[in-house]
Scaffold this active site. Structure first.
Site, mmCIF file in Angstrom:
data_model
loop_
_atom_site.group_PDB
_atom_site.id
_atom_site.type_symbol
_atom_site.label_atom_id
_atom_site.label_comp_id
_atom_site.label_asym_id
_atom_site.label_seq_id
_atom_site.Cartn_x
_atom_site.Cartn_y
_atom_site.Cartn_z
ATOM 1 N N LYS A 107 0.955 -1.162 0.002
ATOM 2 C CA LYS A 107 0.028 0.054 0.089
ATOM 3 C C LYS A 107 1.031 1.181 0.044
ATOM 4 O O LYS A 107 1.829 1.177 0.456
ATOM 5 C CB LYS A 107 -0.894 -0.031 1.307
ATOM 6 C CG LYS A 107 -2.056 1.027 1.001
ATOM 7 C CD LYS A 107 -3.083 0.136 0.474
ATOM 8 C CE LYS A 107 -4.441 0.763 0.417
ATOM 9 N NZ LYS A 107 -5.441 -0.129 0.054
HETATM 10 N N1 GLU Z 1 -7.164 0.323 -3.144
HETATM 11 C C1 GLU Z 1 -7.996 -0.908 -3.546
HETATM 12 C C2 GLU Z 1 -7.904 -1.738 -2.230
HETATM 13 O O1 GLU Z 1 -7.929 -1.303 -1.067
HETATM 14 C C3 GLU Z 1 -7.531 -1.734 -4.644
HETATM 15 C C4 GLU Z 1 -6.234 -2.169 -4.553
HETATM 16 C C5 GLU Z 1 -5.834 -2.392 -5.780
HETATM 17 O O2 GLU Z 1 -6.552 -2.338 -6.798
HETATM 18 O O3 GLU Z 1 -4.618 -2.920 -6.215
HETATM 19 O O4 GLU Z 1 -8.239 -3.256 -2.280
#
Ligand code: GLU
Length: 476
Positions: A107
């Site tokens: 993240k």
């Molecule tokens: N930000 C989204 C999540 O928390 C999507 C992550 C992604 O598509 O890699 O799952």
């Protein structure tokens, strides 16, 4: 209202992990290896804006590399911090394992209030952040693939993709370095709606399990269920819209930054969103009740509560007053570990974040595969499928004419039957299948094991077992 201090977000995720890992048989030390965050990179960089240099702080955390690339969004928000990014990265590991997307968890975040900047300034800042990450391989099609999260969307992903391509001019797979891109930059149909759509599919699958529905003290289908949605951002908006339009649920309240709208006859998410766009908030929306203390609406009577914004909104201070018998976590970490315990004791059924909001990363997986295969889904098969279906239709018509049966296929059936699947249909089908299968796995664990009493523990157990299996296969 009490105001008790609670553990931080990462500690909350760890508490939930520990609750579940106690039910999994792992070799000594492996639980700790799975739980710890492998690395967090902090980047600080300056951008010349409005005649002076402004310094920004950003993070990219890699929780687990048991599979690569690692995957997870990039968040733009003023309160982004290392603890939060690490918690979110950990959730990505478990989420990807649970829905069987072949990624580790990661993240990113940038401390910024995007509303304070012009578009061209945001582009400069995003490109610079992307440069800092890409030069450390923290953006890379084979190693680390970001996506949108709170405060970012297609526009930012297009800038990131372009920045990476400029830095890697001979990489034929450059577009696969990030997902959630607009269609014209290598995106995929259905990615914007994916997380909200996933919430809808998750609820549909839950309601296909009458015994589970009964545990929440509910019955029947989604039709007529009263739903409260907290946060009408991309996820909350799409979930509310689809549940209302396609499943006949009633959106009885919407909670936003500046207050909440309440209507027992139901709100139209499209109209509310348009109002927010024009007026900056929900206040003044005609024909319904406005409640200034929006958070109090979380405690209102309803059938389903959908927290779809920030983490920790349901906490030790308000968990005891929540009346919803069913909560689906569309956001990441909206319920703290303490609140989770209080709600569980009350018999509230919680469909946990690592499953409920996995629709986004699932469609990101499809986009990444599309980018690597350099072809849109359905391009090879669609007309072939149509030709096949036409053979059958023609044969039926011939039989009917030859034998004088007078059969006539309804024009609407014929049109729908003859239509080959396009990219959007295939994406939805893949997402639906993913959400169904993952729920079935969780429900099975919940119902078949006497030591497992809730969906979150069941989901964590499955995720941990899968990550462990992948470490074992590597010989670790
Ligand atoms: N930000 C989204 C999540 O928390 C999507 C992550 C992604 O598509 O890699 O799952």
């Amino acid at each position: 209202m009490l105001d008790v201090k609670e553990p931080g977000f990462r500690e909350n995720v760890d508490l939930m992990f520990h609750r579940a890992v106690a039910h999994v048989d792992l070799p000594p030390g492996l639980a700790e290896k799975i739980q710890i965050c492998n690395s967090t990179y902090t980047v600080r960089f300056g951008v010349r804006l409005r005649g002076k240099i402004e310094t920004f702080v950003g993070y990219r955390s890699v929780h687990s590399e048991h599979m690569e690339p690692v995957k997870g969004g990039i968040r733009f928000a003023p309160e982004v911090n290392q603890n939060e990014v690490e918690a979110l990265a950990a959730l990505m590991t478990y989420k990807c394992a649970l829905v069987e997307t072949p990624f580790g968890g990661s993240k990113g975040g940038l401390c910024i209030d995007p509303r304070k900047y012009e578009e061209h300034e945001l582009e400069q800042i995003t490109r610079r952040f992307a440069y800092e990450l890409a030069k450390r391989d923290l953006i890379h099609p084979a190693q680390n693939v970001p996506a949108p999260d709170m405060g970012t969307g297609e526009r930012e992903m297009a800038w990131i993709a372009d920045q990476y391509a400029r830095m890697n001019t001979t990489d034929i797979n450059a577009r696969a370095c990030v997902t959630g891109k607009p269609l014209n930059s290598g995106g995929i149909k259905g990615r914007v709606e994916a997380t909200g759509r996933g919430v809808q599919y998750a609820l549909r699958e839950f309601f296909r399990h009458p015994d589970d529905v009964k545990k929440a003290g509910l019955s029947g289908s989604l039709a007529g269920k009263r739903v409260i949605v907290q946060g009408l951002g991309n996820v909350g908006f799409h979930a509310a819209k689809f549940l209302r339009e396609e499943d006949d649920a009633i959106i009885t309240a919407v909670i936003e930054r500046d207050g909440a709208l309440v209507s027992k006859d139901g709100l139209d998410p499209d109209a509310v969103r348009e109002w927010i766009g024009q007026n900056g908030g929900v206040k003044g929306f005609p024909g319904v009740d406005y409640v200034e203390n929006g958070q109090s609406v979380l405690e209102m009577d309803c059938d389903i509560l959908i927290p779809a914004a920030l983490e920790g909104v349901i906490n030790i201070n308000n968990a005891g007053d929540i009346k919803a018998p069913l909560i689906i976590e569309a956001a990441n970490g909206p319920i703290t570990a303490n609140a989770d315990e209080i709600l569980r004791e009350k018999g509230v059924v919680i469909i946990p974040d690592l499953y409920a909001n996995a629709g986004g990363v699932t469609v990101s997986y499809f986009e990444w595969v599309k980018n690597l295969s350099h072809i849109r889904f359905g391009r090879m098969q669609r007309r072939n499928e149509e030709a096949h279906a036409l053979l059958l239709v023609k044969e039926l018509e011939r039989l009917s004419a030859d034998k004088g049966l007078g059969w006539e296929l309804k024009p609407d059936f014929k049109r729908r039957y003859l239509q080959g699947a396009d990219e959007l249909q295939l994406v939805r089908s893949g997402l639906d299948d993913t959400m169904r299968k993952a729920y079935q796995d969780i429900s099975e664990t919940w119902n078949s094991r006497s030591d497992v009493h809730d969906l979150r523990t069941a989901a964590f157990i499955l995720a941990i077992e899968r990550v462990a299996a992948s470490y074992r296969a590597k010989g670790l």
